[in-house]
Motif scaffolding. Structure first.
Motif, PDB file in Angstrom:
ATOM      1  N   VAL A  34       0.821  -1.208   0.000  1.00  0.00           N
ATOM      2  CA  VAL A  34       0.000   0.000   0.000  1.00  0.00           C
ATOM      3  C   VAL A  34       0.856   1.260   0.000  1.00  0.00           C
ATOM      4  O   VAL A  34       0.336   2.359  -0.208  1.00  0.00           O
ATOM      5  CB  VAL A  34      -0.972   0.025   1.201  1.00  0.00           C
ATOM      6  N   HIS A  35       2.157   1.092   0.242  1.00  0.00           N
ATOM      7  CA  HIS A  35       3.035   2.264   0.288  1.00  0.00           C
ATOM      8  C   HIS A  35       4.475   1.843   0.032  1.00  0.00           C
ATOM      9  O   HIS A  35       4.811   0.661   0.038  1.00  0.00           O
ATOM     10  CB  HIS A  35       2.953   2.957   1.652  1.00  0.00           C
ATOM     11  N   THR A  36       5.315   2.848  -0.211  1.00  0.00           N
ATOM     12  CA  THR A  36       6.765   2.695  -0.195  1.00  0.00           C
ATOM     13  C   THR A  36       7.325   3.748   0.748  1.00  0.00           C
ATOM     14  O   THR A  36       7.002   4.926   0.629  1.00  0.00           O
ATOM     15  CB  THR A  36       7.375   2.881  -1.593  1.00  0.00           C
ATOM     16  N   VAL A  37       8.123   3.312   1.693  1.00  0.00           N
ATOM     17  CA  VAL A  37       8.759   4.212   2.650  1.00  0.00           C
ATOM     18  C   VAL A  37      10.170   4.527   2.162  1.00  0.00           C
ATOM     19  O   VAL A  37      10.952   3.608   1.872  1.00  0.00           O
ATOM     20  CB  VAL A  37       8.803   3.579   4.053  1.00  0.00           C
ATOM     21  N   TRP A 326       3.710   6.974  -1.486  1.00  0.00           N
ATOM     22  CA  TRP A 326       4.966   7.090  -0.742  1.00  0.00           C
ATOM     23  C   TRP A 326       4.696   7.654   0.644  1.00  0.00           C
ATOM     24  O   TRP A 326       3.874   8.550   0.810  1.00  0.00           O
ATOM     25  CB  TRP A 326       5.921   8.053  -1.431  1.00  0.00           C
ATOM     26  N   ASP A 327       5.444   7.162   1.617  1.00  0.00           N
ATOM     27  CA  ASP A 327       5.422   7.718   2.967  1.00  0.00           C
ATOM     28  C   ASP A 327       6.829   8.143   3.348  1.00  0.00           C
ATOM     29  O   ASP A 327       7.790   7.402   3.151  1.00  0.00           O
ATOM     30  CB  ASP A 327       4.872   6.696   3.965  1.00  0.00           C
ATOM     31  N   MET A 328       6.926   9.349   3.917  1.00  0.00           N
ATOM     32  CA  MET A 328       8.226   9.974   4.140  1.00  0.00           C
ATOM     33  C   MET A 328       8.539  10.240   5.610  1.00  0.00           C
ATOM     34  O   MET A 328       9.618  10.741   5.933  1.00  0.00           O
ATOM     35  CB  MET A 328       8.289  11.314   3.381  1.00  0.00           C
ATOM     36  N   HIS A 329       7.599   9.920   6.513  1.00  0.00           N
ATOM     37  CA  HIS A 329       7.781  10.215   7.937  1.00  0.00           C
ATOM     38  C   HIS A 329       6.980   9.177   8.729  1.00  0.00           C
ATOM     39  O   HIS A 329       5.909   8.750   8.276  1.00  0.00           O
ATOM     40  CB  HIS A 329       7.287  11.635   8.234  1.00  0.00           C
ATOM     41  N   PRO A 330       7.453   8.781   9.921  1.00  0.00           N
ATOM     42  CA  PRO A 330       6.703   7.777  10.695  1.00  0.00           C
ATOM     43  C   PRO A 330       5.245   8.144  10.949  1.00  0.00           C
ATOM     44  O   PRO A 330       4.380   7.260  11.002  1.00  0.00           O
ATOM     45  CB  PRO A 330       7.500   7.699  12.005  1.00  0.00           C
ATOM     46  N   SER A 331       4.950   9.426  11.087  1.00  0.00           N
ATOM     47  CA  SER A 331       3.551   9.826  11.308  1.00  0.00           C
ATOM     48  C   SER A 331       2.654   9.419  10.150  1.00  0.00           C
ATOM     49  O   SER A 331       1.453   9.172  10.333  1.00  0.00           O
ATOM     50  CB  SER A 331       3.466  11.343  11.514  1.00  0.00           C
ATOM     51  N   HIS A 332       3.212   9.328   8.958  1.00  0.00           N
ATOM     52  CA  HIS A 332       2.417   8.965   7.786  1.00  0.00           C
ATOM     53  C   HIS A 332       1.883   7.541   7.868  1.00  0.00           C
ATOM     54  O   HIS A 332       0.879   7.221   7.219  1.00  0.00           O
ATOM     55  CB  HIS A 332       3.250   9.115   6.508  1.00  0.00           C
ATOM     56  N   LEU A 333       2.544   6.690   8.615  1.00  0.00           N
ATOM     57  CA  LEU A 333       2.090   5.303   8.711  1.00  0.00           C
ATOM     58  C   LEU A 333       0.696   5.231   9.331  1.00  0.00           C
ATOM     59  O   LEU A 333      -0.142   4.420   8.913  1.00  0.00           O
ATOM     60  CB  LEU A 333       3.072   4.470   9.532  1.00  0.00           C
ATOM     61  N   VAL A 334       0.430   6.073  10.314  1.00  0.00           N
ATOM     62  CA  VAL A 334      -0.874   6.066  10.965  1.00  0.00           C
ATOM     63  C   VAL A 334      -1.965   6.458   9.979  1.00  0.00           C
ATOM     64  O   VAL A 334      -2.970   5.751   9.813  1.00  0.00           O
ATOM     65  CB  VAL A 334      -0.877   7.013  12.181  1.00  0.00           C
ATOM     66  N   SER A 335      -1.787   7.595   9.318  1.00  0.00           N
ATOM     67  CA  SER A 335      -2.820   8.076   8.394  1.00  0.00           C
ATOM     68  C   SER A 335      -2.902   7.220   7.141  1.00  0.00           C
ATOM     69  O   SER A 335      -3.982   7.060   6.566  1.00  0.00           O
ATOM     70  CB  SER A 335      -2.579   9.543   8.044  1.00  0.00           C
ATOM     71  N   ARG A 336      -1.778   6.663   6.688  1.00  0.00           N
ATOM     72  CA  ARG A 336      -1.812   5.766   5.523  1.00  0.00           C
ATOM     73  C   ARG A 336      -2.695   4.554   5.800  1.00  0.00           C
ATOM     74  O   ARG A 336      -3.629   4.258   5.045  1.00  0.00           O
ATOM     75  CB  ARG A 336      -0.398   5.296   5.181  1.00  0.00           C
ATOM     76  N   TYR A 337      -2.390   3.844   6.880  1.00  0.00           N
ATOM     77  CA  TYR A 337      -3.150   2.631   7.163  1.00  0.00           C
ATOM     78  C   TYR A 337      -4.595   2.951   7.533  1.00  0.00           C
ATOM     79  O   TYR A 337      -5.520   2.223   7.135  1.00  0.00           O
ATOM     80  CB  TYR A 337      -2.461   1.817   8.258  1.00  0.00           C
ATOM     81  N   ALA A 338      -4.831   4.031   8.271  1.00  0.00           N
ATOM     82  CA  ALA A 338      -6.203   4.390   8.626  1.00  0.00           C
ATOM     83  C   ALA A 338      -7.031   4.662   7.374  1.00  0.00           C
ATOM     84  O   ALA A 338      -8.169   4.170   7.234  1.00  0.00           O
ATOM     85  CB  ALA A 338      -6.210   5.611   9.546  1.00  0.00           C
ATOM     86  N   ALA A 339      -6.475   5.439   6.438  1.00  0.00           N
ATOM     87  CA  ALA A 339      -7.215   5.775   5.218  1.00  0.00           C
ATOM     88  C   ALA A 339      -7.421   4.547   4.341  1.00  0.00           C
ATOM     89  O   ALA A 339      -8.508   4.338   3.778  1.00  0.00           O
ATOM     90  CB  ALA A 339      -6.477   6.859   4.445  1.00  0.00           C
ATOM     91  N   VAL A 340      -6.391   3.715   4.214  1.00  0.00           N
ATOM     92  CA  VAL A 340      -6.495   2.518   3.377  1.00  0.00           C
ATOM     93  C   VAL A 340      -7.508   1.543   3.961  1.00  0.00           C
ATOM     94  O   VAL A 340      -8.372   1.002   3.245  1.00  0.00           O
ATOM     95  CB  VAL A 340      -5.110   1.849   3.230  1.00  0.00           C
ATOM     96  N   TYR A 341      -7.435   1.284   5.263  1.00  0.00           N
ATOM     97  CA  TYR A 341      -8.365   0.336   5.879  1.00  0.00           C
ATOM     98  C   TYR A 341      -9.795   0.845   5.786  1.00  0.00           C
ATOM     99  O   TYR A 341     -10.720   0.086   5.456  1.00  0.00           O
ATOM    100  CB  TYR A 341      -7.989   0.101   7.341  1.00  0.00           C
ATOM    101  N   ALA A 342     -10.004   2.124   6.069  1.00  0.00           N
ATOM    102  CA  ALA A 342     -11.358   2.679   5.989  1.00  0.00           C
ATOM    103  C   ALA A 342     -11.909   2.581   4.575  1.00  0.00           C
ATOM    104  O   ALA A 342     -13.089   2.251   4.371  1.00  0.00           O
ATOM    105  CB  ALA A 342     -11.358   4.133   6.461  1.00  0.00           C
ATOM    106  N   PHE A 343     -11.066   2.854   3.586  1.00  0.00           N
ATOM    107  CA  PHE A 343     -11.495   2.797   2.186  1.00  0.00           C
ATOM    108  C   PHE A 343     -11.984   1.397   1.820  1.00  0.00           C
ATOM    109  O   PHE A 343     -13.054   1.228   1.215  1.00  0.00           O
ATOM    110  CB  PHE A 343     -10.336   3.204   1.285  1.00  0.00           C
TER     111      PHE A 343
END
Length: 395
Positions: A34-37, A326-343
């Protein structure tokens, strides 16, 4: 059945159909992250992935302590928010990063040759240690420097040294490896990079075809040659695995002012649509870009503001059929997974119901009459949801 003509042979069909199946094999069957860090090479070590996960989990627990906060920040119904928050917490604890890229390009900068050599060597040591520890993400690799910078030898030397170090220490190349090839301003760069890979495979004792790469679409010039080069993917001999959109280089190249250099700008939508059109059916994966921001401070309101902005960009990508970013900061992991799971959770049951209705040859709820092409899309969405949510395939 009576027919007028006795034979119905179509001259040239067999050759055309072989060309079609070779050029358009269909979507890749493999799991897609779902992402590349991206982590700059000088800041990468064997603990980076674990550190990102711990930092992200700490942010979740400190700034999103319950379901009510999750619902408010991400705009979710209460029941869905509880499910999403639980899934995010478990993901961050078990597998915070699905795809890791050690960056020797923009995030790293230009260094003296000996310094880059040393960082490539240390990165190889870290990868081998992660492989031994069982902490290497399912996909991983490095981003080399662009040939457009005028020094392809530096790019290839880093790749060679890194892979020599990894294979020597790990006893082979761990699964999931890929290379990111940035700023492809000239189509010729793709062929030149591709031509180098077989020799490197031979030198490392790898099977031919092992080394594959993803190109970055970061300039209008790249969009133009994607449009005019229908034979691009076949000409690269199966080496091109993915195309990743680079939002900031692209918007800068288009002359947009800084405040408009954002993932949801119309010029980015256009570029992504060209990528989709040019690469449709080829099996080349597509990935969107990033949000280049972190929380402005440790204050909860600033962390929430970052999560809202990043989740909005992630939802924009998902709605437009780009399921990786792409995710560039650890904080992005929270919003990435939250948005993907909700979708995926929001529509999964409805999608399954429409498939069951079609299979039973009855209308879906609300009078929906799905076409076979739509059902195929529904099945693909259900498979993608299972992958993203980490759930097994039925049966």
């Amino acid at each position: 059945m009576r027919v007028t003509l006795g034979g119905h042979h179509v001259p040239g069909f067999d050759a055309a159909h072989r060309e079609q199946t070779g050029r358009y094999p269909g979507p890749a069957a493999a799991w897609q992250p779902v992402h590349t860090v991206y982590v700059p090479a000088d800041r990468f070590d064997r603990h980076t992935v674990a550190s990102w996960g711990q930092t992200a989990l700490g942010l979740l627990e400190g700034h999103l302590p319950g379901d009510a906060e999750t619902a408010e920040v991400f705009g979710l119904p209460a029941g869905l928010a509880a499910d999403v928050r639980g899934r995010v917490a478990r993901k961050l604890a078990a597998e915070p990063v699905e795809d890791l890229r050690i960056d020797f390009e923009d995030g790293y900068g230009v260094r003296p040759g000996a310094e880059e050599d040393a960082h490539a060597e240390r990165a190889a040591e870290a990868v081998a240690a992660m492989r031994a520890d069982g902490t290497l993400p399912r996909r991983w690799g490095l981003r080399v420097k662009s040939f457009a910078d005028g020094d392809p030898g530096r790019s290839l030397r880093t790749l060679d040294g890194f892979l020599t170090g990894v294979t020597g220490r790990a006893g082979g190349l761990p699964d999931g490896f890929t290379i990111t090839f940035p700023k492809v301003l000239m189509e010729a760069y793709l062929r030149q990079f591709t031509a180098f890979l077989p020799s490197l495979e031979d030198g490392l004792g790898l099977a031919r075809g092992t080394l594959r790469f993803e190109m970055q679409v970061e300039a209008p010039q790249t969009v133009m040659f994607l449009l005019r080069s229908p034979d691009l993917v076949p000409s690269l001999g199966g080496r091109l695995a993915a195309a990743h959109f680079g939002v900031f280089d692209y918007t800068a190249a288009c002359g947009l002012p800084p405040a408009e250099q954002r993932l949801d700008h119309p010029v980015c939508d256009h570029a992504r649509e060209v990528m989709r059109t040019a690469l449709a059916g080829t099996g080349v994966e597509l990935s969107d870009g990033s949000l280049a921001a972190s929380p402005a401070s440790d204050a909860t309101e600033d962390v929430h503001a970052l999560w809202r902005a990043h989740a909005a960009m992630t939802r924009h990508s998902l709605r437009h059929g780009f399921y990786q970013g792409w995710d560039m900061h650890p904080s992005h992991l929270v919003s990435r997974y939250a948005a993907v799971y909700a979708f995926h959770l929001a529509d999964r049951d409805a999608h399954a119901g429409r498939v069951r209705a079609w299979e039973a040859r009855r209308d879906a709820g609300g009078g929906v009459m799905d076409e076979p092409a739509t059902v195929k899309t529904l099945l693909a969405a259900l498979a993608r949801a299972r992958d993203a949510l980490g759930e097994p395939t039925p049966g």
